[in-house]
Design an enzyme around this catalytic site. Structure first.
Site, PDB file in Angstrom:
ATOM      1  N   GLU A 107       0.684  -1.202  -0.191  1.00 12.84           N
ATOM      2  CA  GLU A 107       0.098  -0.128   0.087  1.00 12.84           C
ATOM      3  C   GLU A 107       0.852   1.278  -0.125  1.00 12.84           C
ATOM      4  O   GLU A 107       2.106   1.246   0.420  1.00 12.84           O
ATOM      5  CB  GLU A 107      -0.982  -0.009   1.015  1.00 12.84           C
ATOM      6  CG  GLU A 107      -2.009   1.205   1.287  1.00 12.84           C
ATOM      7  CD  GLU A 107      -2.944   1.462   0.503  1.00 12.84           C
ATOM      8  OE1 GLU A 107      -2.512   1.615  -0.899  1.00 12.84           O
ATOM      9  OE2 GLU A 107      -4.056   1.374   0.667  1.00 12.84           O
ATOM     10  N   ASP A 108       0.125   2.304  -0.438  1.00 17.57           N
ATOM     11  CA  ASP A 108       1.139   3.601  -0.581  1.00 17.57           C
ATOM     12  C   ASP A 108       1.040   4.288   0.757  1.00 17.57           C
ATOM     13  O   ASP A 108       2.234   4.695   1.315  1.00 17.57           O
ATOM     14  CB  ASP A 108       0.636   4.530  -1.588  1.00 17.57           C
ATOM     15  CG  ASP A 108      -0.734   4.736  -1.600  1.00 17.57           C
ATOM     16  OD1 ASP A 108      -1.306   4.326  -0.653  1.00 17.57           O
ATOM     17  OD2 ASP A 108      -1.442   5.311  -2.341  1.00 17.57           O
ATOM     18  N   ASP A 111      -3.376   5.886   6.455  1.00 18.78           N
ATOM     19  CA  ASP A 111      -3.958   7.047   7.296  1.00 18.78           C
ATOM     20  C   ASP A 111      -4.939   6.793   8.417  1.00 18.78           C
ATOM     21  O   ASP A 111      -4.189   6.465   9.244  1.00 18.78           O
ATOM     22  CB  ASP A 111      -4.460   7.874   5.924  1.00 18.78           C
ATOM     23  CG  ASP A 111      -4.742   9.474   6.491  1.00 18.78           C
ATOM     24  OD1 ASP A 111      -3.950   9.947   7.175  1.00 18.78           O
ATOM     25  OD2 ASP A 111      -6.143   9.771   5.915  1.00 18.78           O
ATOM     26  N   PHE A 160      -0.727  16.342   4.034  1.00 19.27           N
ATOM     27  CA  PHE A 160      -1.303  15.571   2.929  1.00 19.27           C
ATOM     28  C   PHE A 160      -0.225  15.411   1.783  1.00 19.27           C
ATOM     29  O   PHE A 160       0.509  16.459   1.570  1.00 19.27           O
ATOM     30  CB  PHE A 160      -2.407  16.221   2.280  1.00 19.27           C
ATOM     31  CG  PHE A 160      -3.204  15.498   1.163  1.00 19.27           C
ATOM     32  CD1 PHE A 160      -3.954  14.389   1.567  1.00 19.27           C
ATOM     33  CD2 PHE A 160      -2.920  15.549  -0.145  1.00 19.27           C
ATOM     34  CE1 PHE A 160      -4.616  13.659   0.647  1.00 19.27           C
ATOM     35  CE2 PHE A 160      -3.518  14.995  -0.864  1.00 19.27           C
ATOM     36  CZ  PHE A 160      -4.388  13.713  -0.586  1.00 19.27           C
ATOM     37  N   ASP A 167      -1.969  10.692  -5.108  1.00 16.45           N
ATOM     38  CA  ASP A 167      -2.505  11.777  -5.719  1.00 16.45           C
ATOM     39  C   ASP A 167      -3.335  12.800  -4.904  1.00 16.45           C
ATOM     40  O   ASP A 167      -3.626  12.498  -3.597  1.00 16.45           O
ATOM     41  CB  ASP A 167      -3.491  11.336  -6.678  1.00 16.45           C
ATOM     42  CG  ASP A 167      -4.787  10.800  -5.837  1.00 16.45           C
ATOM     43  OD1 ASP A 167      -4.575   9.833  -4.986  1.00 16.45           O
ATOM     44  OD2 ASP A 167      -5.971  11.290  -6.283  1.00 16.45           O
ATOM     45  N   ARG A 173       0.540  12.005  -9.470  1.00 19.72           N
ATOM     46  CA  ARG A 173       1.246  10.693  -9.209  1.00 19.72           C
ATOM     47  C   ARG A 173       2.463  10.392  -9.708  1.00 19.72           C
ATOM     48  O   ARG A 173       3.481   9.744  -9.325  1.00 19.72           O
ATOM     49  CB  ARG A 173       0.321   9.531  -9.793  1.00 19.72           C
ATOM     50  CG  ARG A 173      -1.132   9.662  -8.926  1.00 19.72           C
ATOM     51  CD  ARG A 173      -2.044   8.078  -9.467  1.00 19.72           C
ATOM     52  NE  ARG A 173      -3.246   8.242  -9.279  1.00 19.72           N
ATOM     53  CZ  ARG A 173      -3.959   7.757  -8.241  1.00 19.72           C
ATOM     54  NH1 ARG A 173      -3.173   7.566  -7.002  1.00 19.72           N
ATOM     55  NH2 ARG A 173      -5.120   8.017  -7.800  1.00 19.72           N
TER      56      ARG A 173
HETATM   57  P1  IMP Z   1      -7.396   5.589   4.692  1.00 19.85           P
HETATM   58  O1  IMP Z   1      -8.299   4.453   4.806  1.00 19.85           O
HETATM   59  O2  IMP Z   1      -7.568   6.631   5.743  1.00 19.85           O
HETATM   60  O3  IMP Z   1      -6.050   4.728   5.834  1.00 19.85           O
HETATM   61  O4  IMP Z   1      -6.524   6.049   3.488  1.00 19.85           O
HETATM   62  C1  IMP Z   1      -5.855   5.130   2.803  1.00 19.85           C
HETATM   63  C2  IMP Z   1      -5.985   5.765   1.203  1.00 19.85           C
HETATM   64  O5  IMP Z   1      -6.142   7.141   1.407  1.00 19.85           O
HETATM   65  C3  IMP Z   1      -4.724   5.822   0.728  1.00 19.85           C
HETATM   66  O6  IMP Z   1      -4.566   4.454   0.134  1.00 19.85           O
HETATM   67  C4  IMP Z   1      -4.644   7.027  -0.236  1.00 19.85           C
HETATM   68  O7  IMP Z   1      -5.276   6.576  -1.446  1.00 19.85           O
HETATM   69  C5  IMP Z   1      -5.438   7.808   0.452  1.00 19.85           C
HETATM   70  N1  IMP Z   1      -4.650   8.808   1.298  1.00 19.85           N
HETATM   71  C6  IMP Z   1      -4.646   9.047   2.471  1.00 19.85           C
HETATM   72  N2  IMP Z   1      -3.480   9.962   3.014  1.00 19.85           N
HETATM   73  C7  IMP Z   1      -3.216  10.559   1.992  1.00 19.85           C
HETATM   74  C8  IMP Z   1      -2.293  11.469   1.328  1.00 19.85           C
HETATM   75  O8  IMP Z   1      -1.393  12.285   2.456  1.00 19.85           O
HETATM   76  N3  IMP Z   1      -2.007  11.608   0.210  1.00 19.85           N
HETATM   77  C9  IMP Z   1      -2.677  11.009  -0.651  1.00 19.85           C
HETATM   78  N4  IMP Z   1      -3.630  10.133  -0.744  1.00 19.85           N
HETATM   79  C10 IMP Z   1      -3.980   9.862   0.818  1.00 19.85           C
HETATM   80 MG    MG Z   2      -4.687   4.228  -1.989  1.00 20.14          MG
END
Ligand code: IMP
Ligand code: MG
Length: 190
Positions: A107-108, A111, A160, A167, A173
């Site tokens: 995963e990238d 969050d 962010f 993105d 990206r």
């Molecule tokens: P989560 O479900 O809140 O953990 O979010 C995960 C997804 O939100 C990641 O796979 C990203 O696609 C997106 N995301 C969360 N934080 C960022 C950020 O700082 N920049 C870009 N995408 C983010």
């Molecule tokens: Mg993602």
């Protein structure tokens, strides 16, 4: 911080380098080495999470010296903004079976971890032998779900971030580094 000329990258303005490309690549190679050691003798099933993680996954698998297969899922939990809505939907299914496989999710960014939480319950319903998670970035302060991260590239502050797959409204990206965006009034976006 290094400032990037407005016109040079993705047509964007006010981008600052947060993690330079060399640092990312060194970390990716270190993660690949560690994964190679941890999974020695095993056949790995790597799942890259579309779309953001493909850049990281492509670099990472080339540092994993093991037999492996690569498949993709897409899970969507974000709109075009910067806030998670807590819900997630599988919008692209795996092509291959993960039954009895040792799965590594790439995963990238972690969050709130709602996305990974939902993805894990989806994957566990398919009876893999094991599932581990490798996330390039982690925002520990944003965590809302208990999801163990087995491999993390960088723990970052609550900013962010864009680039190297990440993105903002589907843009940026293709930046070769991880960056942050500064708004016109000089604030770093969160
Ligand atoms: P989560 O479900 O809140 O953990 O979010 C995960 C997804 O939100 C990641 O796979 C990203 O696609 C997106 N995301 C969360 N934080 C960022 C950020 O700082 N920049 C870009 N995408 C983010
Ligand atoms: Mg993602």
């Amino acid at each position: 911080m290094e400032r990037i000329e407005a016109s040079t990258l993705s047509g964007a303005k006010n981008i600052e380098v947060y993690i330079p490309r060399e640092k990312i690549l060194a970390k990716v190679s270190e993660l690949g080495r560690q994964i190679t050691l941890d999974y020695a003798g095993k056949d790995l099933f790597v799942i890259a999470v579309l779309r953001g993680a493909i850049f990281f996954a492509c670099d990472l698998v080339r540092h994993i010296d093991l037999p492996l297969v690569l498949d993709f899922v897409q899970i969507t939990s974000y709109g075009d903004g910067t806030e998670s809505n807590g819900r997630a939907k599988i919008t692209r299914e795996l092509d291959l079976s993960i039954k009895d496989k040792d799965v590594l999710v790439v995963e990238d960014i972690a969050d709130t971890r709602h996305t990974l939480f939902n993805l894990l319950s989806f994957l566990n319903s398919k009876f893999p032998r094991s599932v581990k998670i490798c996330s390039l970035l982690n925002k520990e302060s944003r965590k809302e779900r208990e999801v163990p991260l087995d491999y993390v590239g960088f723990d970052i502050e609550n900013k962010f971030v864009i680039g190297y797959g990440l993105d903002y409204a589907q843009r940026y990206r293709n930046l070769p580094f991880v960056g942050v965006l500064r708004t016109d009034d000089g604030e770093i976006m969160k």
